[in-house]
Design a protein around this motif. Structure first.
Motif, PDB file in Angstrom:
ATOM      1  N   MET B   1     -42.997 -13.204  25.752  1.00  0.00           N
ATOM      2  CA  MET B   1     -44.069 -13.069  24.758  1.00  0.00           C
ATOM      3  C   MET B   1     -45.406 -12.773  25.451  1.00  0.00           C
ATOM      4  SD  MET B   1     -44.835 -15.663  21.608  1.00  0.00           S
ATOM      5  CE  MET B   1     -45.772 -16.821  22.591  1.00  0.00           C
ATOM      6  N   THR B   3     -49.212 -12.874  25.955  1.00  0.00           N
ATOM      7  CA  THR B   3     -50.284 -13.793  25.548  1.00  0.00           C
ATOM      8  C   THR B   3     -51.643 -13.171  25.843  1.00  0.00           C
ATOM      9  OG1 THR B   3     -50.296 -14.848  27.725  1.00  0.00           O
ATOM     10  CG2 THR B   3     -48.869 -15.821  26.018  1.00  0.00           C
ATOM     11  N   HIS B  22     -54.088  -8.328  14.725  1.00  0.00           N
ATOM     12  CA  HIS B  22     -53.252  -8.787  13.612  1.00  0.00           C
ATOM     13  C   HIS B  22     -52.843  -7.636  12.716  1.00  0.00           C
ATOM     14  CE1 HIS B  22     -52.092 -10.752   9.847  1.00  0.00           C
ATOM     15  NE2 HIS B  22     -51.737 -11.765  10.623  1.00  0.00           N
ATOM     16  N   PRO B  30     -47.918 -10.571  16.736  1.00  0.00           N
ATOM     17  CA  PRO B  30     -47.273 -11.824  16.340  1.00  0.00           C
ATOM     18  C   PRO B  30     -47.952 -13.091  16.866  1.00  0.00           C
ATOM     19  CG  PRO B  30     -45.672 -10.238  17.192  1.00  0.00           C
ATOM     20  CD  PRO B  30     -47.015  -9.722  17.527  1.00  0.00           C
ATOM     21  N   THR B  31     -48.666 -12.989  17.988  1.00  0.00           N
ATOM     22  CA  THR B  31     -49.183 -14.201  18.621  1.00  0.00           C
ATOM     23  C   THR B  31     -50.687 -14.324  18.447  1.00  0.00           C
ATOM     24  OG1 THR B  31     -47.652 -13.518  20.357  1.00  0.00           O
ATOM     25  CG2 THR B  31     -48.947 -15.531  20.756  1.00  0.00           C
ATOM     26  N   TYR B  50     -54.881 -14.937  11.503  1.00  0.00           N
ATOM     27  CA  TYR B  50     -53.821 -15.800  12.058  1.00  0.00           C
ATOM     28  C   TYR B  50     -53.919 -17.224  11.513  1.00  0.00           C
ATOM     29  CZ  TYR B  50     -53.125 -12.122  15.539  1.00  0.00           C
ATOM     30  OH  TYR B  50     -52.860 -10.931  16.164  1.00  0.00           O
ATOM     31  N   TYR B  68     -53.125 -15.775  30.995  1.00  0.00           N
ATOM     32  CA  TYR B  68     -52.929 -14.824  29.901  1.00  0.00           C
ATOM     33  C   TYR B  68     -52.510 -13.469  30.456  1.00  0.00           C
ATOM     34  CZ  TYR B  68     -55.561 -18.291  27.240  1.00  0.00           C
ATOM     35  OH  TYR B  68     -55.978 -19.446  26.657  1.00  0.00           O
TER      36      TYR B  68
END
Lengths: 343, 343
Positions: B1, B3, B22, B30-31, B50, B68
């Motif tokens: 995923m 970040t 978004h 998604p995150t 979010y 990140y």
């Protein structure tokens, strides 16, 4: 005693002509003008610096029977086209027309008094007042042209809503008021402009021409060439309406025949008539609608060597009151100068 | 995923980065991003797409401890200068910086993803996002450059108050509100701008340079040359703030090496990415802040042969959202493309 009339007296330009005459206290100062407008304004009383004046309905015979020395026409092009020549009243009256109707006729002088008063011959009775964007730029450009010979102009305008008269300014104010009530709401529908003008800018003024430019853009080209007697000057313009009230600004790139430098430009502009140099960018001094609105003089600043045309180019920014230098003041100055010639 | 974090999350650009991520539902969709800002915003809860997210106070060790994949820096140039390289965290994190701090370093890629993604080498971890005025113009100019080779650009900008962030937009709205209460009253004193911006325009953005141009004007020249790999391109700019909210417009005169015509330009622009051609002036279709605000694509229109450069020139008008194409969207697209390369 010099007598005069304003036809289209209830419009933004007409009202400024009366104000201008009074505040200058020149040839026309002492005498109140006669005011004419369309029949629907007839009988209306206007509060002016001369006191309350009553509007008369326009009628060519009525006007001509008064044999005014000067008539200021602050009306549409089609109205001017129909009436301007008749209003010269067989040579008894000088008509100064603010519309574009006669500007491009070879036999009609198109005049900015500080530049080409000599274009008015002794028998000329119909004089055209230039387009506002043209007249404002010309104040700064002509002194530069006289010294360095301008070959090329690229102009981007930032034009105020007063260019569409009092209703144009009202549409900006009303549209802005409404938008501030609810920023997310759809804007008020436009009437005077093609689109809502509040918090917007509209890159189209007047009708599209065959060459892809608008008539407003071509007016600057056609009229600058005529006023400067420079038929070969290349001029490319983008005319844009922005949400301001009554002063037009213009960013202008200039390419000259002769080598040109910033110091020389500042020197020639410092002594030019109708112009005030506001060029101290480091101290936040430059032309703006905020400072030039309501002022007789055109502001010029941001004077710098062109990064494109090198030692044969400069860039400037000008700002001037659209209703004054761009219309009413220029017209009154023409009349004053013509009257002065007689003396 | 994947970040990521946004540093400067409470500013206008920072907020748009989160929105952009978004709404695109791409790599980052998604995150939820981690949000950082100055200590005075720490603990503040921000409502985002979010959901509610809590702002953390920026601390380089705290940020680096999270490793990140991407950090979006939406902060001042001096902040970026101090922290950007450290935040690459020994090569673990890609930092995309929206400030001008690194744009002119030869070793730092300055990127508009649709144009010069190839400038990012496999080891580059710090990427500069271009100036808003530059990025918006570049979308229309690069396809023209690729086909005809641009030699000269003359640009006049019509820049929105969002260029000074959320406080800039608030100053326009508040100043306008106050002015509408009493048009004759002196305007509200300016804080974000050098002069009141309500119903005004200000022909000066950023600091004056020795050559008489402002830094904003020179940014367009410096950055366009770097992004286009065209070090000899001549660029002269006048940057003007106008009373609009979040879309910049630009009137651009283009002079090319090759013969150029309107039909050819329209053809190449019609298929260009990130661009929408709005060029039907006769039917009142052209780029405007009203239509381009909040839109991903830059609008281009008023395409016409130059009256100055003849068959080697065209004029165009562009308009793009300053916060999106001019900042947040460009940054997110860079990150998406870099992540895409790995796949």
């Amino acid at each position: 005693m010099v007598t005069c009339a304003i036809i289209g007296a209830t419009g933004a330009v007409g009202m400024e002509v009366a104000k201008c005459m009074h505040s200058r206290q020149s040839t026309f100062g002492p005498t109140a003008p006669a005011l004419y407008a369309s029949p629907r304004s007839a009988g209306k009383v206007m509060s002016t610096l001369y006191g309350d004046l009553t509007i008369a309905a326009f009628d060519v015979d009525l006007v001509n029977s008064s044999s005014y020395d000067y008539i200021f026409l602050a009306v549409s092009g089609s109205f001017s086209l129909e009436w301007a020549e008749k209003l010269t009243n067989g040579g008894k009256t000088v008509v100064i027309d603010n519309s574009s109707a006669f500007r491009y006729h070879d036999s009609i002088p198109l005049v900015v008094p500080e530049i080409n008063l000599a274009a008015i011959g002794p028998d000329d009775k119909l004089i055209a007042n230039p387009n506002c964007t043209t007249a404002i730029a010309a104040m700064a450009l002509h002194p530069i042209h006289a010294k360095y010979t301008i070959e090329t102009l690229i102009v981007s305008s930032y034009q105020a809503t007063s260019g569409a008269g009092e209703p144009g300014m009202q549409e900006l104010l009303e549209g802005t008021r409404k938008q501030l009530e609810d920023l997310a709401a759809p804007p008020q529908p436009a009437k005077m402009f093609s689109h809502p003008i509040a918090f917007n800018c509209i890159p189209c003024i007047d009708k599209l021409q065959d060459n892809g430019y608008t008539k407003e853009e071509m007016k600057v080209a056609w009229e600058t060439r005529k006023i400067f007697c420079a038929p070969d000057m290349k001029v490319s313009v983008t005319a844009v309406r922005i949400p301001t009230l009554r002063a037009h600004s213009e960013a202008i790139s200039i390419q000259t025949k002769d080598v040109i430098d910033v110091a020389g430009v500042k020197e020639v502009l410092a002594t030019a008539k109708g112009l005030v140099v506001k060029d101290d960018t480091a101290n936040d001094v430059y032309p703006m609608p905020l400072t030039s609105s309501g002022a007789d003089n055109v502001e010029v600043g941001r004077i710098r060597q062109s990064l494109v045309f090198g030692d044969r180019g400069v860039e400037i920014f000008v700002c001037g009151d659209q209703l004054l230098r761009g219309a009413a003041l220029n017209a009154v100055l023409i009349a004053e100068a013509m009257e002065g010639r007689k003396a």
